[in-house]
Motif scaffolding. Structure first.
Motif, PDB file in Angstrom:
ATOM      1  N   THR A  63      26.044  45.663  49.652  1.00  0.00           N
ATOM      2  CA  THR A  63      25.511  44.391  50.137  1.00  0.00           C
ATOM      3  C   THR A  63      25.766  43.265  49.154  1.00  0.00           C
ATOM      4  O   THR A  63      26.138  42.153  49.550  1.00  0.00           O
ATOM      5  N   TYR A  64      25.607  43.552  47.874  1.00  0.00           N
ATOM      6  CA  TYR A  64      25.670  42.494  46.868  1.00  0.00           C
ATOM      7  C   TYR A  64      26.994  42.426  46.129  1.00  0.00           C
ATOM      8  O   TYR A  64      27.148  41.618  45.213  1.00  0.00           O
ATOM      9  N   ALA A  65      27.963  43.251  46.502  1.00  0.00           N
ATOM     10  CA  ALA A  65      29.276  43.215  45.842  1.00  0.00           C
ATOM     11  C   ALA A  65      30.376  42.892  46.856  1.00  0.00           C
ATOM     12  O   ALA A  65      31.497  43.366  46.742  1.00  0.00           O
ATOM     13  N   ARG A  66      30.039  42.088  47.857  1.00  0.00           N
ATOM     14  CA  ARG A  66      31.023  41.725  48.878  1.00  0.00           C
ATOM     15  C   ARG A  66      31.755  40.437  48.501  1.00  0.00           C
ATOM     16  O   ARG A  66      31.174  39.560  47.867  1.00  0.00           O
ATOM     17  N   ASN A  67      32.988  40.357  48.915  1.00  0.00           N
ATOM     18  CA  ASN A  67      33.667  39.070  48.827  1.00  0.00           C
ATOM     19  C   ASN A  67      33.511  38.336  50.155  1.00  0.00           C
ATOM     20  O   ASN A  67      32.846  38.824  51.079  1.00  0.00           O
ATOM     21  N   TYR A 105      23.751  35.369  46.373  1.00  0.00           N
ATOM     22  CA  TYR A 105      23.181  34.891  45.111  1.00  0.00           C
ATOM     23  C   TYR A 105      24.228  34.186  44.263  1.00  0.00           C
ATOM     24  O   TYR A 105      25.408  34.539  44.264  1.00  0.00           O
ATOM     25  N   ARG A 106      23.771  33.183  43.555  1.00  0.00           N
ATOM     26  CA  ARG A 106      24.541  32.451  42.549  1.00  0.00           C
ATOM     27  C   ARG A 106      23.697  32.466  41.268  1.00  0.00           C
ATOM     28  O   ARG A 106      22.640  33.104  41.236  1.00  0.00           O
ATOM     29  N   CYS A 134      26.075  26.171  38.661  1.00  0.00           N
ATOM     30  CA  CYS A 134      27.496  26.465  38.802  1.00  0.00           C
ATOM     31  C   CYS A 134      27.946  25.950  40.161  1.00  0.00           C
ATOM     32  O   CYS A 134      27.531  26.470  41.201  1.00  0.00           O
ATOM     33  N   GLU A 135      28.772  24.938  40.179  1.00  0.00           N
ATOM     34  CA  GLU A 135      29.197  24.329  41.433  1.00  0.00           C
ATOM     35  C   GLU A 135      30.006  25.294  42.297  1.00  0.00           C
ATOM     36  O   GLU A 135      29.993  25.199  43.528  1.00  0.00           O
ATOM     37  N   LEU A 136      30.708  26.217  41.682  1.00  0.00           N
ATOM     38  CA  LEU A 136      31.518  27.180  42.430  1.00  0.00           C
ATOM     39  C   LEU A 136      30.696  28.351  42.962  1.00  0.00           C
ATOM     40  O   LEU A 136      31.229  29.219  43.655  1.00  0.00           O
ATOM     41  N   LYS A 137      29.411  28.363  42.613  1.00  0.00           N
ATOM     42  CA  LYS A 137      28.542  29.473  43.030  1.00  0.00           C
ATOM     43  C   LYS A 137      29.125  30.816  42.583  1.00  0.00           C
ATOM     44  O   LYS A 137      29.237  31.775  43.354  1.00  0.00           O
ATOM     45  N   ASP A 138      29.539  30.871  41.318  1.00  0.00           N
ATOM     46  CA  ASP A 138      30.110  32.112  40.766  1.00  0.00           C
ATOM     47  C   ASP A 138      29.216  33.307  41.069  1.00  0.00           C
ATOM     48  O   ASP A 138      27.984  33.216  41.011  1.00  0.00           O
ATOM     49  N   HIS A 139      29.847  34.412  41.389  1.00  0.00           N
ATOM     50  CA  HIS A 139      29.102  35.646  41.670  1.00  0.00           C
ATOM     51  C   HIS A 139      28.402  36.111  40.392  1.00  0.00           C
ATOM     52  O   HIS A 139      29.018  36.185  39.325  1.00  0.00           O
ATOM     53  N   GLY A 170      35.558  49.239  49.882  1.00  0.00           N
ATOM     54  CA  GLY A 170      36.643  48.607  49.140  1.00  0.00           C
ATOM     55  C   GLY A 170      36.160  47.448  48.290  1.00  0.00           C
ATOM     56  O   GLY A 170      35.803  46.389  48.816  1.00  0.00           O
ATOM     57  N   LEU A 171      36.144  47.643  46.988  1.00  0.00           N
ATOM     58  CA  LEU A 171      35.784  46.555  46.085  1.00  0.00           C
ATOM     59  C   LEU A 171      36.930  45.554  46.031  1.00  0.00           C
ATOM     60  O   LEU A 171      38.085  45.923  45.850  1.00  0.00           O
ATOM     61  N   SER A 172      36.607  44.294  46.208  1.00  0.00           N
ATOM     62  CA  SER A 172      37.640  43.265  46.290  1.00  0.00           C
ATOM     63  C   SER A 172      38.166  42.881  44.922  1.00  0.00           C
ATOM     64  O   SER A 172      37.523  43.105  43.885  1.00  0.00           O
ATOM     65  N   HIS A 173      39.337  42.272  44.937  1.00  0.00           N
ATOM     66  CA  HIS A 173      39.930  41.764  43.704  1.00  0.00           C
ATOM     67  C   HIS A 173      39.022  40.698  43.093  1.00  0.00           C
ATOM     68  O   HIS A 173      38.879  40.612  41.870  1.00  0.00           O
ATOM     69  N   TYR A 174      38.390  39.888  43.924  1.00  0.00           N
ATOM     70  CA  TYR A 174      37.511  38.833  43.431  1.00  0.00           C
ATOM     71  C   TYR A 174      36.351  39.407  42.634  1.00  0.00           C
ATOM     72  O   TYR A 174      36.008  38.903  41.557  1.00  0.00           O
ATOM     73  N   VAL A 175      35.733  40.443  43.133  1.00  0.00           N
ATOM     74  CA  VAL A 175      34.584  41.040  42.451  1.00  0.00           C
ATOM     75  C   VAL A 175      35.017  41.804  41.199  1.00  0.00           C
ATOM     76  O   VAL A 175      34.357  41.731  40.160  1.00  0.00           O
ATOM     77  N   LEU A 176      36.122  42.524  41.280  1.00  0.00           N
ATOM     78  CA  LEU A 176      36.555  43.350  40.148  1.00  0.00           C
ATOM     79  C   LEU A 176      37.190  42.526  39.030  1.00  0.00           C
ATOM     80  O   LEU A 176      36.972  42.792  37.849  1.00  0.00           O
ATOM     81  N   GLU A 177      37.995  41.535  39.413  1.00  0.00           N
ATOM     82  CA  GLU A 177      38.769  40.800  38.416  1.00  0.00           C
ATOM     83  C   GLU A 177      38.293  39.371  38.210  1.00  0.00           C
ATOM     84  O   GLU A 177      38.795  38.672  37.331  1.00  0.00           O
ATOM     85  N   GLY A 178      37.346  38.918  39.010  1.00  0.00           N
ATOM     86  CA  GLY A 178      36.894  37.543  38.909  1.00  0.00           C
ATOM     87  C   GLY A 178      36.248  37.236  37.571  1.00  0.00           C
ATOM     88  O   GLY A 178      35.689  38.111  36.908  1.00  0.00           O
ATOM     89  N   ASN A 179      36.345  35.965  37.209  1.00  0.00           N
ATOM     90  CA  ASN A 179      35.784  35.553  35.928  1.00  0.00           C
ATOM     91  C   ASN A 179      35.005  34.260  36.115  1.00  0.00           C
ATOM     92  O   ASN A 179      35.110  33.591  37.147  1.00  0.00           O
ATOM     93  N   LEU A 180      34.224  33.917  35.111  1.00  0.00           N
ATOM     94  CA  LEU A 180      33.404  32.719  35.169  1.00  0.00           C
ATOM     95  C   LEU A 180      34.269  31.467  35.252  1.00  0.00           C
ATOM     96  O   LEU A 180      35.389  31.430  34.729  1.00  0.00           O
ATOM     97  N   CYS A 181      33.745  30.452  35.927  1.00  0.00           N
ATOM     98  CA  CYS A 181      34.442  29.175  35.961  1.00  0.00           C
ATOM     99  C   CYS A 181      34.472  28.581  34.559  1.00  0.00           C
ATOM    100  O   CYS A 181      33.784  29.058  33.643  1.00  0.00           O
TER     101      CYS A 181
END
Length: 752
Positions: A51-55, A155-156, A200-205, A232-243
């Protein structure tokens, strides 16, 4: 009222009311887990990682799934419809039809989920007014509703900095001392306890605060524990980084705390946010414009940094802004994308594939579903540009044609046209005739060369009105034999899709729903009528057909009756006359359906024994006798086409009864459903025999409605009142539109 005159009891009531409401708001705030510390959020994440690790693609697809779907039977075959498009949360109405488009959207989202990233822009294209924007709006409404449910929580996070009153001294402007050692998070501090709060304006995960080196193992372990190893864990969740801004704050805090990661997390406040179109929260519609859809501005340029800790005051913090930023973690729609100059949206080439947007001071890492709309003319022109080759692999084209089933088209108008919106009673079938005419303008002559054998000839002879009824509810022309009718029914799907790969596809041109709504609203202002009636609608359609310089589809060449829009008005009028003829006769009680149903059942019984070569028991004598040829031929004189072989017709009839039983194993045979065409012929034959009676009854009814009641005897009055009651209760007529309808029917069919 002066303060002295205020009622103490009313003041008490107001205070009690506000106290009650305040308590409810506070309870909802707490129950929704609106504000969390990072460790509280981490508990949620590990308890429900799926639920909380979706892109964004997983989230939007889950919105589709949450509201469910159902399989609907159509003349062209079964189709899945998502209930998301039937929501009516804010009065904007549902999306009528377009089930194939819904499935195309869902398929595209599924591809993004399987790939682990959104790598294409979905471009909805079709004629003007084909519900492209309505489809996107329905998805956005669904996202808004879903985001307020526990399973749809998003959540942000924010950065929180306590005041000097809370913590005294220290390298950051405060130091841990006294009770502050027990303060594991500043997330729940409020009021004077805070000096500053950075969003965080981008609402970073929030999961980005877990180091990437640890993130994958953490999530995969807990997914497996929940039996969700295939998630399937998305690239955004696995590789994403802070703005950029959040990275600067994180690094500055980490340096000030000499690498103490847990102390940095004290400053994290995790906040639930809700999808909201009005406030451009995770869903944004971008109208055609020349400017870029994102930018950067320095935080210190327009606000004081004196409240920030000294460790952050020397940082040049920049914040991103614009539609792409506001839509992050959700969905962005580019309305009429191709109306922009190419250079204005060329950046989408990279953004749609990599989810990156280079800015002057940083590169934005986005997570959003990209949707766009355009009409077919702009798409055709776009395909001819040299740059289209670069876009082709990064765009998912989804065609959105006009509707081709008039009952679904009518649903659009029924949502918008009501006594409240038009200011007068809406007579039965006013929206029906408009819908039938609209769909007729969109149909194309079948391409007979695509078929072989008997189907080729049937397709070549299929008239516009016949194709309209075939598409709508699988009704085949009366002129066809039962075998030919079944052959046609078995290939409706091929007819439906035959022009899908052609530039000029069926449903790509014709009257739009917007234009027909205007017709209906204009018809509602007819000064000669008290109601919005089919007669007023037909008059407006005739007027519209004369305006060929305004409506391009009116300039199409007539091909074997197709695109003959003025003739379509006449065809629709005849179809409406057939309908009201049946309704009025039924209201006048001229014949009971049970009479001819009993006769047809007896006919089928005799035919069944004839086909099997068996005898059947005579109802009167009880003797076993051969099937009655007079009984069979009498019915066949009514229902059988003239050039049909009698034996072939009888055998086909029994085969159809058997097929109906196979399709409905638990139901008794419903002959009106199994043989609608035959039953229509039977009704017409019975009614034809009663024309004289109907004309007299109709004239009596008109005399009654006109106030000329002296010539009517008691029996006539009783019959008239009974007929009008039936017209009101069964079909929805009022006296005014009943009068107009009966007068028109008598004039066209029963005069003289």
């Amino acid at each position: 009222m002066a303060d002295a005159e205020r009622s103490p009891s009313r003041a008490h009531q107001a205070g009690r009311y506000l106290s009650t409401v305040g308590g409810q708001v506070k309870a909802a705030f707490d129950n929704d887990r609106t504000i969390l510390s990072f460790d509280e959020y981490l508990e949620l994440l590990l308890a429900e990682p799926a639920t909380y690790a979706r892109n964004s693609a997983q989230y939007v697809r889950d919105v589709f799934d949450h509201f469910g779907s159902e399989t609907r039977e159509t003349a062209a075959g079964p189709v899945r419809r998502f209930k998301l498009f039937d929501l009516d949360t804010d009065g904007e109405g549902r999306v009528a039809g377009q089930d194939e488009v819904q499935n195309a959207l869902y398929k595209a989202l599924g591809n993004f989920v399987r790939l682990g990233r959104v790598n294409k822009l979905i471009l909805l294209h079709g004629p003007n007014g084909s519900a492209k924007s309505s489809l996107v709006a329905a998805v956005m409404r669904g996202m808004e509703t879903y985001s307020r449910l526990p399973q749809g929580a998003l959540y942000r996070f924010n950065w929180i900095f306590p005041s000097e009153k809370t913590l005294h001294g220290g390298a950051l402007g405060f130091r841990e001392k006294g009770d502050s050692k027990d303060l594991l998070s500043y997330a729940h501090l409020e009021g004077d306890a805070l000096d500053a709060r950075l969003s965080c304006e981008l609402k970073d995960h929030p999961v980005f605060l877990v180091p990437r080196s640890e993130r994958k193992a953490l999530l995969e372990t807990h997914l497996k524990e929940k039996g969700l190893g295939d998630f399937g864990l998305s690239h955004y969740v696995l590789e994403g980084n802070l703005c950029q801004k959040c990275r600067q704050v994180f690094d500055a805090l980490l340096a000030s705390y000499h690498g103490d990661y847990l102390k940095v997390l004290r400053h994290v406040q995790v906040e639930r946010f809700y999808v909201d179109r009005r406030y451009q929260q995770a869903v944004v519609t971008v109208e055609p414009q020349m400017s870029v859809d994102a930018g950067m501005r320095q935080v210190t340029a327009d606000r004081s940094v004196s409240a920030l800790p000294p460790a952050l005051q020397n940082l040049a913090l920049y914040e991103p802004f614009g539609p792409l930023v506001a839509a992050n973690r959700g969905l962005v729609e580019y309305a009429d994308l191709l109306k922009r100059p190419l250079e204005a949206f060329k950046y989408l080439l990279g953004t749609s594939e990599t989810a990156l947007v280079p800015m002057e001071n940083a590169t934005l890492h986005l997570d959003q579903v990209l949707l766009a709309s355009s009409n077919d003319k702009h798409v055709t022109a776009f395909k001819e540009l040299p740059d289209f080759a670069s876009f082709k692999g990064r765009i998912e084209l989804v065609r959105v044609p006009y509707l081709r089933t008039w009952r679904v088209e009518q649903d659009i108008y029924d949502q918008r046209v009501s006594p409240r919106t038009v200011g007068r009673h809406v007579a039965p079938h006013a929206t029906r005739v408009a819908a039938m005419w609209a769909v007729l303008t969109r149909l194309k002559k079948p391409i007979a060369d695509r078929y072989s054998g008997v189907l080729r000839e049937i397709a070549d002879d299929l008239a516009p009105l016949e194709k309209l009824e075939l598409y709508d509810h699988g009704e085949t022309p009366d002129r066809l034999s039962m075998q030919q009718g079944n052959e046609l029914k078995n290939h409706v799907g091929e007819l439906w899709h035959e022009s899908d790969n052609y530039p000029r596809y069926e449903g790509g041109a014709g009257a739009s729903a917007r234009e027909i709504k205007t017709v209906l609203f204009n018809a509602a202002q007819d000064p000669e009528r008290a109601c919005l009636t089919p007669l007023a609608v037909l008059a407006e359609l005739k007027a519209l057909c004369k305006d060929k310089s305004v409506y391009e589809y009116l300039q199409q060449e007539v091909v074997d009756g197709y695109h003959d829009h003025e003739e379509f008005v006449k065809l629709v009028e005849v179809a409406w006359l057939d309908l009201i003829d049946e309704e009025i006769r039924d209201s006048m009680g001229l014949v009971s359906e049970a009479q001819y149903l009993d006769m047809f059942e007896r006919y089928v019984q005799h035919v069944s024994h004839w086909v099997k070569g068996e005898k059947l028991k005579n109802r009167v004598t009880g003797d076993n006798e051969r099937p009655s040829e007079p009984i069979m031929t009498e019915m066949e004189a009514i229902v059988m086409p003239q050039d049909q072989d009698r034996g072939e017709f009888r055998r086909g009839l029994i085969s159809s009864v058997g097929a109906f039983k196979l399709d409905h194993p638990n139901d008794a045979v419903s002959y009106p459903k199994a043989f609608p065409d035959l039953f229509r012929r039977i009704r017409d034959r019975y009614f034809d025999e009663r024309k004289k009676t109907l004309r007299k009854n109709a004239e009596n009814t008109l005399a009654w409605l006109n106030g000329d009641r002296k010539a009517l005897n008691a029996k006539d009055v009783a019959q008239v009142e009974s007929a009008l009651d039936a017209m009101r209760e069964r079909y929805g007529y009022c006296d005014a539109c009943a009068k107009d309808t009966i007068a028109f029917l008598v004039k066209r069919r029963y005069a003289g």
